[in-house]
Design an enzyme around this catalytic site. Structure first.
Site: not given
Length: 255
Positions: A127, A198, A231
């Site tokens: 991320s 995501d 995610h």
């Protein structure tokens, strides 16, 4: 360790002081051939990733898992969180906090600076950590940070999971003006993985990052998408990371 960013002009804003948190190290179980700094996501710390990385079948890698500074974050309305840089939105469209990015990329390079000369060096992350890893790749190829200071580490592999590429819109311009940049971009292997569902860092931003790197002259970019992945990370994705790192870093798997 603290790192103070560059001063902004003569009458500009005051420099921010960055206090990085604790660093966790996973020692190689076999012959030490490579060292990879791995960067966590927003609000996380180095400990959780060090526990996962310790379980991977990569006996020749030493993992260094730093913890980002705690700082006020615009996306949280100024509420403090561990973050590698300030961010208003998790995407390539967000304005880039170059002071924060420079500080974190310099922290990564500093962590790699004491490794033996014959050890291959890499940086990866998840991320926001992936965004910082990709920014480190750009700094390496350019030979310098945004603030003009030289980038000292010699990277051999870059991994970004569920992330995005900062400064993507000006990437070509940044690389065109540097003699050595084209050659370095061509030879630096980059692995990007992204989940198709995501909902935090949208899949399209991972895909766009891959295209931006390609068009800027990065020739060894692998982009892997995962159906049904949000995610987070899954064993299938980590298996890909393992095989890719083994191949690109030339690890022999010896214990």
């Amino acid at each position: 360790m603290s790192f103070t960013g560059p001063s902004v002009g003569s009458g500009g804003a005051a420099r921010r002081a960055f206090e990085f948190g604790r660093t966790y190290v996973v020692r190689p179980k076999g012959k030490h051939q490579a060292t990879v700094v791995w960067l966590h996501g927003l609000g996380d710390n180095g400990s959780s990733w060090s526990q996962l990385l310790e379980t991977l079948p990569l006996p020749n890698i030493k993992w260094i898992c730093p913890t980002a500074p705690t700082q006020p974050i615009s996306i949280f309305g100024g509420f403090p969180s561990t973050a590698w840089f300030d961010v208003g939105e998790l995407s390539e469209d967000a304005p880039d906090d170059f002071e924060g990015l420079d500080a974190s990329a310099a922290h990564v390079a500093n962590l790699l600076s004491t490794e033996p000369a014959d050890i291959k060096l890499g940086v990866g992350g998840f991320s926001m950590g992936a965004a910082t890893a990709l920014y480190s790749a750009i700094s390496y190829v350019q030979g310098k940070y945004e603030n003009g200071n030289p980038y000292p580490a010699n990277l051999s592999a870059v991994v970004g999971l569920s992330g995005w590429l900062p400064c993507s819109k000006m990437l070509n311009k940044r690389i065109e003006g540097v003699d050595e940049a084209g050659r370095l971009a061509e030879s630096l292997p980059v692995l990007l993985c992204h989940g198709k569902v995501d909902d935090v860092v949208l899949y399209k931003f991972g895909e766009k990052s891959s295209h931006a790197l390609n068009s800027a002259g990065f020739r060894d970019v692998t982009f892997k998408s995962y159906d049904g992945l949000g995610h987070f990370t899954v064993p299938d994705e980590m298996d890909m990371v393992c095989s890719w790192l083994s191949s690109k870093l030339g690890l022999d798997g010896s214990s």
